[in-house]
Design a protein around this motif. Structure first.
Motif, PDB file in Angstrom:
ATOM      1  N   SER A 280       1.303  -9.361  13.843  1.00  0.00           N
ATOM      2  CA  SER A 280       1.882  -8.142  12.807  1.00  0.00           C
ATOM      3  C   SER A 280       2.584  -8.516  11.762  1.00  0.00           C
ATOM      4  O   SER A 280       3.511  -8.946  12.275  1.00  0.00           O
ATOM      5  CB  SER A 280       1.976  -6.483  13.059  1.00  0.00           C
ATOM      6  OG  SER A 280       1.470  -6.007  12.139  1.00  0.00           O
TER       7      SER A 280
ATOM      8  N   THR B 169      -2.741 -10.401  17.681  1.00  0.00           N
ATOM      9  CA  THR B 169      -2.852 -10.196  16.612  1.00  0.00           C
ATOM     10  C   THR B 169      -1.190 -10.597  16.669  1.00  0.00           C
ATOM     11  O   THR B 169      -0.230  -9.754  17.332  1.00  0.00           O
ATOM     12  CB  THR B 169      -3.191  -8.658  16.012  1.00  0.00           C
ATOM     13  OG1 THR B 169      -4.722  -8.935  16.298  1.00  0.00           O
ATOM     14  CG2 THR B 169      -2.916  -8.629  14.737  1.00  0.00           C
TER      15      THR B 169
ATOM     16  N   VAL C 267       4.552  -4.467   9.706  1.00  0.00           N
ATOM     17  CA  VAL C 267       5.105  -3.176   9.747  1.00  0.00           C
ATOM     18  C   VAL C 267       6.234  -3.038   8.790  1.00  0.00           C
ATOM     19  O   VAL C 267       7.325  -3.874   8.264  1.00  0.00           O
ATOM     20  CB  VAL C 267       5.547  -3.052  11.303  1.00  0.00           C
ATOM     21  CG1 VAL C 267       6.594  -2.349  11.743  1.00  0.00           C
ATOM     22  CG2 VAL C 267       4.841  -2.883  12.222  1.00  0.00           C
ATOM     23  N   GLY C 268       6.271  -1.581   8.038  1.00  0.00           N
ATOM     24  CA  GLY C 268       7.620  -1.631   7.231  1.00  0.00           C
ATOM     25  C   GLY C 268       9.006  -0.857   7.775  1.00  0.00           C
ATOM     26  O   GLY C 268       9.814   0.294   6.905  1.00  0.00           O
ATOM     27  N   GLU C 269       9.121  -1.562   8.945  1.00  0.00           N
ATOM     28  CA  GLU C 269      10.619  -0.468   9.540  1.00  0.00           C
ATOM     29  C   GLU C 269      11.371  -1.857  10.393  1.00  0.00           C
ATOM     30  O   GLU C 269      10.438  -2.577  10.474  1.00  0.00           O
ATOM     31  CB  GLU C 269      10.350   0.168  10.554  1.00  0.00           C
ATOM     32  CG  GLU C 269       9.668  -0.146  11.715  1.00  0.00           C
ATOM     33  CD  GLU C 269       9.477   1.344  12.561  1.00  0.00           C
ATOM     34  OE1 GLU C 269      10.512   1.442  12.924  1.00  0.00           O
ATOM     35  OE2 GLU C 269       8.518   1.753  13.478  1.00  0.00           O
TER      36      GLU C 269
ATOM     37  N   ILE D 182      -3.422   2.316   4.987  1.00  0.00           N
ATOM     38  CA  ILE D 182      -2.750   1.628   5.569  1.00  0.00           C
ATOM     39  C   ILE D 182      -3.172   1.838   7.336  1.00  0.00           C
ATOM     40  O   ILE D 182      -3.230   1.139   7.822  1.00  0.00           O
ATOM     41  CB  ILE D 182      -0.910   1.258   6.052  1.00  0.00           C
ATOM     42  CG1 ILE D 182      -0.623   1.543   4.286  1.00  0.00           C
ATOM     43  CG2 ILE D 182      -0.475   0.450   5.795  1.00  0.00           C
ATOM     44  CD1 ILE D 182       0.904   1.595   4.298  1.00  0.00           C
ATOM     45  N   ARG D 183      -2.803   3.047   7.549  1.00  0.00           N
ATOM     46  CA  ARG D 183      -3.344   3.416   8.507  1.00  0.00           C
ATOM     47  C   ARG D 183      -5.407   3.156   9.219  1.00  0.00           C
ATOM     48  O   ARG D 183      -5.391   2.321  10.042  1.00  0.00           O
ATOM     49  CB  ARG D 183      -2.981   4.962   8.333  1.00  0.00           C
ATOM     50  CG  ARG D 183      -4.293   5.502   9.451  1.00  0.00           C
ATOM     51  CD  ARG D 183      -3.127   5.870  10.807  1.00  0.00           C
ATOM     52  NE  ARG D 183      -2.037   6.347  10.847  1.00  0.00           N
ATOM     53  CZ  ARG D 183      -1.033   6.040  11.586  1.00  0.00           C
ATOM     54  NH1 ARG D 183      -1.262   5.498  12.793  1.00  0.00           N
ATOM     55  NH2 ARG D 183       0.392   6.507  10.953  1.00  0.00           N
TER      56      ARG D 183
ATOM     57  N   ALA E 185      -6.660  -3.566  12.677  1.00  0.00           N
ATOM     58  CA  ALA E 185      -6.069  -3.863  13.844  1.00  0.00           C
ATOM     59  C   ALA E 185      -5.400  -4.079  15.355  1.00  0.00           C
ATOM     60  O   ALA E 185      -5.133  -4.355  15.487  1.00  0.00           O
ATOM     61  CB  ALA E 185      -4.963  -4.543  12.719  1.00  0.00           C
ATOM     62  N   ALA E 186      -4.770  -3.229  15.277  1.00  0.00           N
ATOM     63  CA  ALA E 186      -4.218  -2.352  17.103  1.00  0.00           C
ATOM     64  C   ALA E 186      -5.358  -2.993  17.854  1.00  0.00           C
ATOM     65  O   ALA E 186      -5.271  -2.736  18.776  1.00  0.00           O
ATOM     66  CB  ALA E 186      -4.063  -1.334  16.190  1.00  0.00           C
TER      67      ALA E 186
ATOM     68  N   PHE F 178      -4.908  -0.509  10.048  1.00  0.00           N
ATOM     69  CA  PHE F 178      -4.345  -0.746  11.015  1.00  0.00           C
ATOM     70  C   PHE F 178      -4.959  -0.303  12.518  1.00  0.00           C
ATOM     71  O   PHE F 178      -4.507  -0.906  13.465  1.00  0.00           O
ATOM     72  CB  PHE F 178      -2.785  -0.342  11.438  1.00  0.00           C
ATOM     73  CG  PHE F 178      -2.359  -1.795  10.318  1.00  0.00           C
ATOM     74  CD1 PHE F 178      -1.476  -2.910  11.098  1.00  0.00           C
ATOM     75  CD2 PHE F 178      -1.803  -1.792   8.867  1.00  0.00           C
ATOM     76  CE1 PHE F 178      -1.282  -3.958  10.852  1.00  0.00           C
ATOM     77  CE2 PHE F 178      -1.024  -2.699   8.279  1.00  0.00           C
ATOM     78  CZ  PHE F 178      -0.703  -4.120   9.453  1.00  0.00           C
TER      79      PHE F 178
ATOM     80  N   ALA G 128      10.088  -7.639   7.840  1.00  0.00           N
ATOM     81  CA  ALA G 128      10.953  -7.674   9.372  1.00  0.00           C
ATOM     82  C   ALA G 128      10.648  -7.618  10.615  1.00  0.00           C
ATOM     83  O   ALA G 128      10.433  -6.836  11.582  1.00  0.00           O
ATOM     84  CB  ALA G 128      10.457  -5.922   9.195  1.00  0.00           C
TER      85      ALA G 128
END
Lengths: 159, 390
Positions: free
Chosen positions: B32, B30, B35-37, B17-18, B24-25, B21, B366
């Motif tokens: 997104s 973009t 995010v998993g939070e 994932i890192r 992507a960052a 992204f 999320a």
């Protein structure tokens, strides 16, 4: 189900019927029927828009007035409350516990308009014993919504 | 100069994932959905309690296992919500997020050569943590046709005489899959028969939908004594940055976990622990409100996938959906890169979550409905264009 519909439209009454049905996992017909039933039963009393009038040039003045009254035999506070809430400039009227009886919220165009309402109309009502008027200087949060708030998603793009 | 690095750690691949992204960052505009939070802030009364604890000068260490009041509240919570009963004095450890609990749970339970069963696709840390603990990870590839649930047949096929631990990653990140009572019953029976221990990562336990309440595998007969339950505050109370989780299990195991925790960490952040007490005492309605919001978004996305005919099993847990993109003849990484490139929409390639993730992408909900609507618009365009080309 009713509670779910109400909780949603309390924050966003402009949602389209179709979308609301999808979000709540109901059929469109069911949502439409429930809404209509709740309107008829007086559960849903109106669909309003939350406006930050400070951002519009039109001047508005909001006041909160604490009113002490003499209740009437047989009718309690209802009849005096009615005499007050019938004025169109009165936004809301609540019967309160504590040091005063009625809380009256008022919206006017000018300071003079509000003060003349209090001195000429409200104070002169026979059962009104006293009034205390507070003017609202700034609204920070209204109907559960924080005004002047900018939202930025500060989460790191990944986690 | 000699090589300063450990070969074990050098050989472990960084999180997929890192890598994705970081790219992507760098792209502007973009959107997104990666995010998993939670997108919610921690409820104010919980934050306020954290602030208050700072004002009072509660800036000391707590005991290694964590504040007794917090451990007691955790036990009450597990008893009322999950039907699990633990002794706050001996069977609970407060950790720095659920992630620490995964790490030290494995380290406390395996010796070199022991095999750890890891169902995938799943959260990225189980495999490296197992390797770092000296164990041999054995991957069980979960299947879309089983809605990414672990089946008894798959489990039995993976067990050898070296198998010691089964990781149970449910409700699941990235698939959103859950295991219901009837599914768990069979798994639990096998664990007892084959004498396996279970590390059950239940960090998403509060986020299940459609009246499918989370069931903990530790609540089945014979399982309490062989299960370490991991949970935390990040997902349920939107407290990711507070770094607070916990592990509960048999005293014998918790004692060793506490020892590692004592030497490596000392104790979980004190401010967070005070805030967490408030979350457990008065946070039920916050959880309920957030769950309802997630559910609405889940409904929205599932409907959108049906409309665009993108196959996706209905997930009942966590805040992810895991649609299948194999029809486009691209790997999930190629798909995700192209989507990012052409439509500036970031999702996570399923392959980042291990075996079984290829052919899928993880989409997190999320995010606000407004953002999801924009994102779905872009996804529809992308999918339509790909299909027209084919």
């Amino acid at each position: 189900m009713r509670e779910k519909i109400l909780t949603f439209i309390e924050k966003n009454s402009r949602v389209e019927l179709k979308e609301l049905a999808i979000l709540l996992g109901m059929s469109e017909t069911d949502v439409a029927n429930e809404l209509e039933a709740m309107e008829n039963e007086g559960i849903i009393c109106g669909y309003h828009t939350l406006i930050d009038w400070d951002k519009v040039t039109t001047e508005r003045i909001n006041a909160v007035i604490e009113v002490r009254v003499t209740p009437q035999r047989g009718r309690g506070f209802d009849s005096i409350a009615e005499r007050i809430y019938k004025y169109p400039e009165v936004e809301s009227v609540y019967l309160m516990s504590g040091g005063y009886d009625l809380l009256v919220m008022l919206e006017g165009k000018t300071l003079r308009e509000v003060s003349s309402f209090v001195s000429e109309k409200l104070s002169t009502l026979e059962s009104v014993l006293s009034t205390t008027t507070h003017f609202i200087l700034k609204k920070y949060k209204d109907h559960g919504t924080i005004l002047h708030q900018e939202y930025a998603d500060e989460r790191e793009i990944l986690s | 100069m000699r090589n300063p690095l450990s070969q074990t750690i050098v050989n472990i691949k960084p999180s997929g994932i890192r890598r994705f992204f970081d790219i992507a960052a760098e792209r502007k505009d973009t959107i997104s959905l990666g995010v998993g939070e939670p997108d919610f802030d921690t409820p104010w009364h919980v934050r306020d309690e954290g602030i208050y604890s700072l004002e009072k000068g509660r800036t000391f260490y707590t005991s290694n296992a964590g504040l007794m009041e917090l451990r007691e509240e955790i036990c009450k919570y597990l008893s009322r919500r999950m039907d699990l009963n633990y002794d706050p004095k001996k069977e609970v450890l407060i950790t720095v997020g659920g992630s620490e609990a995964i790490d030290i749970g494995l380290r406390a339970m395996v010796d070199p050569g022991d095999e750890v069963l890891i169902p995938q696709p799943s959260y990225v840390s189980y495999e490296p943590c197992a390797i770092l603990a000296g164990a041999k990870p054995v991957i069980i590839e979960l299947k879309n046709e089983n809605e990414f649930r672990l089946t008894p047949e798959q489990l039995l096929a993976a067990i050898t005489d070296k198998t010691k631990i089964l990781i149970m990653p449910y409700p699941n990140n990235p698939t959103g899959a859950i295991m219901e009572r009837s599914d768990l019953e069979k798994i639990a029976k096998i664990c007892v028969e084959k004498d396996l221990f279970v590390i059950s990562d239940e960090i998403y336990a509060e986020l299940t939908f459609g009246d499918r309440k989370h069931v903990s595998i530790a609540s089945f007969p014979g399982m309490r004594e062989r299960t370490v339950v991991i949970n935390g505050f990040s997902k349920a109370y939107a407290m990711t940055g507070w770094r607070l989780g916990y592990a509960c299990g048999p005293e014998e195991i918790l004692k060793q976990m506490t020892k590692i925790h004592q030497f490596a960490i000392m104790c979980a952040p004190t401010t967070s622990q005070y805030a967490a007490i408030e979350a457990l005492k008065n946070g039920d309605t916050d959880v309920e409100t957030m769950r309802e919001s997630y559910n609405q978004r889940r409904n929205f996305l599932m409907h959108a996938f049906r409309e665009m005919e993108l196959p996706c099993f209905e997930p009942f847990g966590a805040f992810y959906v895991f649609p299948c993109i194999s029809e486009f003849g691209m790997t999930s990484e190629e798909f995700a890169f192209a989507l990012l490139d052409v439509k500036k929409l970031a999702v996570v390639p399923g392959s980042a979550f291990g075996l079984g993730g290829e052919g899928f992408v993880r989409i997190s909900y999320a995010y606000s409905l407004k953002k999801l609507e924009t994102a779905v618009g872009r996804l529809v365009e992308f999918v339509t264009e790909l299909r027209n080309k084919a």
